[in-house]
Design an enzyme around this catalytic site. Structure first.
Site, PDB file in Angstrom:
ATOM      1  N   HIS A 146     -16.961  -7.879   3.666  1.00 57.91           N
ATOM      2  CA  HIS A 146     -15.846  -6.227   4.679  1.00 57.91           C
ATOM      3  C   HIS A 146     -14.826  -6.399   5.464  1.00 57.91           C
ATOM      4  O   HIS A 146     -14.797  -7.029   5.767  1.00 57.91           O
ATOM      5  CB  HIS A 146     -16.615  -5.384   5.105  1.00 57.91           C
ATOM      6  CG  HIS A 146     -16.391  -3.462   5.235  1.00 57.91           C
ATOM      7  ND1 HIS A 146     -16.377  -2.387   4.638  1.00 57.91           N
ATOM      8  CD2 HIS A 146     -15.911  -3.305   6.338  1.00 57.91           C
ATOM      9  CE1 HIS A 146     -15.789  -1.616   5.279  1.00 57.91           C
ATOM     10  NE2 HIS A 146     -14.854  -1.849   6.183  1.00 57.91           N
ATOM     11  N   ALA A 147     -13.304  -5.866   4.239  1.00 58.95           N
ATOM     12  CA  ALA A 147     -12.548  -6.533   4.427  1.00 58.95           C
ATOM     13  C   ALA A 147     -11.663  -5.903   6.521  1.00 58.95           C
ATOM     14  O   ALA A 147     -12.076  -5.449   6.913  1.00 58.95           O
ATOM     15  CB  ALA A 147     -10.930  -5.676   3.787  1.00 58.95           C
ATOM     16  N   HIS A 151      -2.573  -3.673  10.381  1.00 61.51           N
ATOM     17  CA  HIS A 151      -3.178  -3.907  11.672  1.00 61.51           C
ATOM     18  C   HIS A 151      -2.706  -4.666  12.530  1.00 61.51           C
ATOM     19  O   HIS A 151      -2.079  -5.390  13.539  1.00 61.51           O
ATOM     20  CB  HIS A 151      -4.576  -4.538  11.270  1.00 61.51           C
ATOM     21  CG  HIS A 151      -5.318  -2.667  10.839  1.00 61.51           C
ATOM     22  ND1 HIS A 151      -5.803  -1.929  11.664  1.00 61.51           N
ATOM     23  CD2 HIS A 151      -6.453  -2.992  10.466  1.00 61.51           C
ATOM     24  CE1 HIS A 151      -6.647  -1.231  11.170  1.00 61.51           C
ATOM     25  NE2 HIS A 151      -7.125  -1.441  10.463  1.00 61.51           N
ATOM     26  N   HIS A 170     -20.134   0.612   8.615  1.00 65.32           N
ATOM     27  CA  HIS A 170     -19.189   1.445   9.910  1.00 65.32           C
ATOM     28  C   HIS A 170     -20.118   1.611  10.838  1.00 65.32           C
ATOM     29  O   HIS A 170     -20.474   1.688  12.378  1.00 65.32           O
ATOM     30  CB  HIS A 170     -18.247   2.232  10.509  1.00 65.32           C
ATOM     31  CG  HIS A 170     -17.220   1.378   8.767  1.00 65.32           C
ATOM     32  ND1 HIS A 170     -16.894   1.623   7.627  1.00 65.32           N
ATOM     33  CD2 HIS A 170     -15.965   1.070   9.373  1.00 65.32           C
ATOM     34  CE1 HIS A 170     -15.542   1.307   7.346  1.00 65.32           C
ATOM     35  NE2 HIS A 170     -15.216   1.287   8.119  1.00 65.32           N
ATOM     36  N   TYR A 186     -10.816   6.746  11.248  1.00 66.32           N
ATOM     37  CA  TYR A 186     -10.090   7.016   9.632  1.00 66.32           C
ATOM     38  C   TYR A 186      -8.788   8.682   9.471  1.00 66.32           C
ATOM     39  O   TYR A 186      -8.909   8.737   8.617  1.00 66.32           O
ATOM     40  CB  TYR A 186     -11.516   6.288   8.848  1.00 66.32           C
ATOM     41  CG  TYR A 186     -11.029   4.579   9.148  1.00 66.32           C
ATOM     42  CD1 TYR A 186     -10.579   3.973   9.034  1.00 66.32           C
ATOM     43  CD2 TYR A 186     -12.486   4.926  10.097  1.00 66.32           C
ATOM     44  CE1 TYR A 186     -11.009   2.857   8.977  1.00 66.32           C
ATOM     45  CE2 TYR A 186     -13.058   3.474  10.443  1.00 66.32           C
ATOM     46  CZ  TYR A 186     -12.089   2.440   9.919  1.00 66.32           C
ATOM     47  OH  TYR A 186     -12.161   1.260  10.199  1.00 66.32           O
ATOM     48  N   HIS A 210      -3.844  -2.267   4.089  1.00 67.11           N
ATOM     49  CA  HIS A 210      -3.878  -1.680   4.701  1.00 67.11           C
ATOM     50  C   HIS A 210      -4.663  -2.435   5.653  1.00 67.11           C
ATOM     51  O   HIS A 210      -3.894  -2.220   7.287  1.00 67.11           O
ATOM     52  CB  HIS A 210      -5.276  -0.812   4.325  1.00 67.11           C
ATOM     53  CG  HIS A 210      -6.762  -0.528   5.604  1.00 67.11           C
ATOM     54  ND1 HIS A 210      -6.045   0.313   6.426  1.00 67.11           N
ATOM     55  CD2 HIS A 210      -7.510  -0.865   6.552  1.00 67.11           C
ATOM     56  CE1 HIS A 210      -7.147   0.925   7.219  1.00 67.11           C
ATOM     57  NE2 HIS A 210      -7.878   0.239   7.754  1.00 67.11           N
ATOM     58  N   GLU A 211      -4.696  -3.610   5.833  1.00 72.08           N
ATOM     59  CA  GLU A 211      -5.362  -4.133   6.322  1.00 72.08           C
ATOM     60  C   GLU A 211      -4.029  -5.288   6.937  1.00 72.08           C
ATOM     61  O   GLU A 211      -3.962  -5.958   8.419  1.00 72.08           O
ATOM     62  CB  GLU A 211      -6.044  -5.637   5.881  1.00 72.08           C
ATOM     63  CG  GLU A 211      -7.350  -5.484   5.443  1.00 72.08           C
ATOM     64  CD  GLU A 211      -8.409  -5.334   6.354  1.00 72.08           C
ATOM     65  OE1 GLU A 211      -8.005  -4.908   7.050  1.00 72.08           O
ATOM     66  OE2 GLU A 211      -8.807  -3.954   6.490  1.00 72.08           O
ATOM     67  N   GLU A 264      -4.967   2.703  12.126  1.00 73.20           N
ATOM     68  CA  GLU A 264      -5.756   2.413  10.734  1.00 73.20           C
ATOM     69  C   GLU A 264      -4.850   3.044   9.336  1.00 73.20           C
ATOM     70  O   GLU A 264      -5.220   2.866   8.775  1.00 73.20           O
ATOM     71  CB  GLU A 264      -7.024   3.547  11.009  1.00 73.20           C
ATOM     72  CG  GLU A 264      -8.671   3.081  11.409  1.00 73.20           C
ATOM     73  CD  GLU A 264      -8.454   1.296  11.031  1.00 73.20           C
ATOM     74  OE1 GLU A 264      -8.239   1.091   9.609  1.00 73.20           O
ATOM     75  OE2 GLU A 264      -9.130   0.933  11.881  1.00 73.20           O
TER      76      GLU A 264
HETATM   77 ZN   LIG Z   1      -8.778  -0.209   8.632  1.00 74.05          ZN
END
Ligand SMILES: [Zn+2]
Length: 633
Positions: free
Chosen positions: A348-349, A382, A508, A518, A378-379, A406
């Site tokens: 899971h990323a 962060h 999650h 999210y 997306h990552e 997020e």
């Molecule tokens: Zn995220």
């Protein structure tokens, strides 16, 4: 350096002036001086930074090599640090730092006095971490058996099962994988989940919260946030119902009336995703204008010899084009960006901040396609956040609203996925869409951005209800599906009973990750997008050439400056203040999202009415009829 010294002298002066009347009146005042308080928090933040550093190293070791030894080693570090965190929180609580005349000190005191699970005694704390990490390990190592060769039980979620969910059009095969996954990743974790609920409830009470749900909600620093969440959901529901009705109608045309009901819940195994949280993988079954085919971007990537590394480089270049920070060399050396074949990893990323020397990393099992191209951005959002607030004290190295963290990468991805940008990097040759292609593209976006909303909403509405004891334990499973049905109109392909336990089939839920973030991010990102597109001169209200859905902020230093400033505050100020500085708004607001999708919404309303498509759905019949009551918002 100079600037820091000036600020230091100024603040000393302010401290002196602020202390004057107090100092003159009495010498034995019990309030702690601001100067002492600053020293105290400086020291404690440095110790906290070191603890975080140690924790993330241990956790990364486990996540990139899932063995029981690594799991135990990680828990041992957590437990040791929990004792320190608890002592610090107690020290602050018994002091009068929260009365300090300095707002920054008051805010640090407030945040550092939250203990979370650290409030538990060592035995309970270890039991909680053991329950969570056991669920995580199970999720990471679950394999399922092949539909075509039942003796081959080595199939993983990423990429094997996902490939079948995307490409198979055989309902029996899809139902097989659905059941394999939910039985193995979900049901076996019932006891661990029950232990998790018991111990988080205990921790919440020790923190003076009524439930663990209330503990989660307080991170939004807004007593009214839960009501706003419900209100936002209600505003978006009419649009979702149009999408849902249209998709069900087209799926029924494809699969026939024995497989898809005319008016009920959509069987979720047909939607191209294990949790039916996005439906765009199977868009070919319900493309609004099939005569306008989508460009096969994946084929183009393959043809141009794209590598996983290249996806990350493109993301890095985007941030740099905005004048933001480049990925440091350690990122490239220490990240894990493809699945290794010599050990089990948590695929899971995720994006990691090690709280030391700009050491930031990504761990994900990347493949070359559009889905992963999106996840990479997306990552990287962060990662950019980590780098931008790096200079903050450890306690403020986070987002002031969990939804902000997020949303950052998603905002960048909104530009990256625009026709304009894909053309500029040579992945398509048409940078301006005609009306029919535009509806197709917006529909594809809606199948992830809008379809996600009822799903995201349900994940935490469900857990809130469990944490608050509003659903009795025997009804934990039927309650889960009842909510998924009520809020999203989807249901399992087969009947589920209280012998099954399906919530841990979602990462999650195993990993104790609050999920409302999210949902909030899916709304905030359109507010951010609108603000950045305005700054980049890519958007103007009522200008058909500059719409939100064809805005690409690439290269805009002005947009980059505003975004950097917004991110660099970390959580040092209330989210409403930093949001106001950034977009001029002080609330989570669905209007930018609805504006982005408005052409599609209008089209769907017309098309559904033209076709006589029924809207809405009834109760699911895949759970026992004596389950809990309705969960209306
Ligand atoms: Zn995220």
């Amino acid at each position: 350096m100079e600037k820091i010294q000036i600020i230091w002298v100024l603040s000393l002066l302010l401290v002196f002036l602020a202390r004057l009347p107090d100092g003159l009146a009495t010498d034995n005042s019990c309030s702690v001086s601001t100067l002492d308080a600053r020293r105290f928090f400086e020291r404690e933040n440095e110790l906290l930074r070191q603890r975080y550093h140690e924790e993330y190293l241990a956790s990364y070791t486990y996540n990139t090599n899932v063995t029981d030894d690594n799991r135990q080693a990680m828990i041992a570090v957590y437990a040791r640090n929990a004792v320190q965190n608890k002592q610090l929180a107690q020290k602050i609580k018994s002091s009068d730092y929260h009365l300090s005349e300095d707002a920054d000190i008051r805010r640090q005191a407030l945040h550092l006095s939250k203990m979370g699970a650290s409030a538990l005694n060592t035995e309970d704390y270890l039991a909680l971490q053991n329950a969570i990490s056991s669920m995580q390990s199970n999720y990471a190592t679950t394999n399922v058996c092949s539909y075509t060769n039942r003796s081959d039980c080595s199939l993983t979620l990423e990429p094997h099962i996902q490939e079948r969910l995307s490409n198979s059009r055989d309902p029996a095969e899809l139902a097989w994988y659905w059941r394999e996954w939910y039985d193995k990743a979900g049901t076996s974790q019932k006891d661990n989940f029950a232990e998790y609920v018991r111990l988080t409830r205990k921790a919440a009470h020790l923190n003076d919260h009524r439930s663990y749900a209330d503990y989660w909600v307080q991170f939004y620093e807004d007593a009214d946030f839960e009501r706003q969440l419900d209100a936002s959901f209600k505003q978006l529901l009419p649009f979702y119902r149009q999408i849902h009705g249209y998709v069900r109608y087209r799926l029924r045309q494809h699969y026939g009336e024995d497989v898809v009901p005319a008016e009920g819940n959509i069987p979720m195994h047909l939607l191209g995703n294990m949790w039916a949280q996005s439906w765009n993988e199977v868009i070919d079954l319900f493309t609004p204008y099939p005569e306008k085919p989508f460009v096969d971007v994946k084929a183009e990537m393959v043809q141009q010899n794209y590598t996983v590394q290249k996806l990350f480089e493109l993301g890095d270049q985007f941030f740099q084009s905005l004048g933001m920070r480049a990925l440091p060399p350690s990122f490239w050396n220490l990240s894990l960006i493809t699945r290794p074949d010599d050990r089990q990893v948590v695929c899971h990323a995720s994006a990691w901040d090690f709280y030391q020397d700009s050491d930031v990393r990504i761990k994900m099992c990347t493949e070359v396609d559009m889905h992963y191209f999106f996840v990479v951005h997306h990552e990287l959002g962060h990662i950019q956040y980590y780098l931008q607030y790096e200079q903050q004290p450890a306690v403020f190295r986070g987002a002031p609203n969990p939804g902000f963290h997020e949303a950052v990468g998603d905002v960048i991805a909104l530009s990256v996925m625009s026709a304009k940008h894909l053309k500029s990097i040579g992945l398509t040759d048409n940078g301006r869409l005609d009306e029919k292609s535009r509806i197709n593209e917006l529909f594809k976006q809606a199948l992830s951005k809008i379809v996600f909303l009822p799903f995201g909403y349900t994940m935490d509405k469900y857990r809130y209800a469990v944490f608050r004891n509003e659903i009795e334990e025997p009804q934990w499973n039927c309650g889960f599906w009842q909510m998924r049905s009520e809020y999203g109109g989807v249901e399992p392909p087969v009947s589920r009973t209280d012998k099954d336990f399906d919530p841990p089939a979602k990462y999650h839920i195993d990993a104790d990750v609050e999920y409302l973030r999210y949902f909030a991010a899916h709304i905030f990102q359109f507010q951010f997008h609108k603000a950045l597109c305005s700054l980049a001169g890519q958007y103007a209200p009522n200008d058909s050439r500059r719409t939100l859905d064809n805005c690409d902020i690439f290269g805009s230093k002005e947009a980059g400056r505003a975004l950097s400033k917004f991110l660099s505050h970390g959580s040092s100020r209330h989210w409403k203040e930093v949001l106001q500085e950034f977009t001029g708004e002080t609330e989570m607001d669905t209007s930018a999202l609805l504006e982005y999708f408005d052409p599609l919404y209008q089209w769907l309303k017309q098309e559904n009415s033209r076709l006589g498509v029924p809207l809405g759905w009834g109760e699911t019949n895949k759970i026992p009829t004596d389950c809990c009551g309705q969960f209306s918002t």
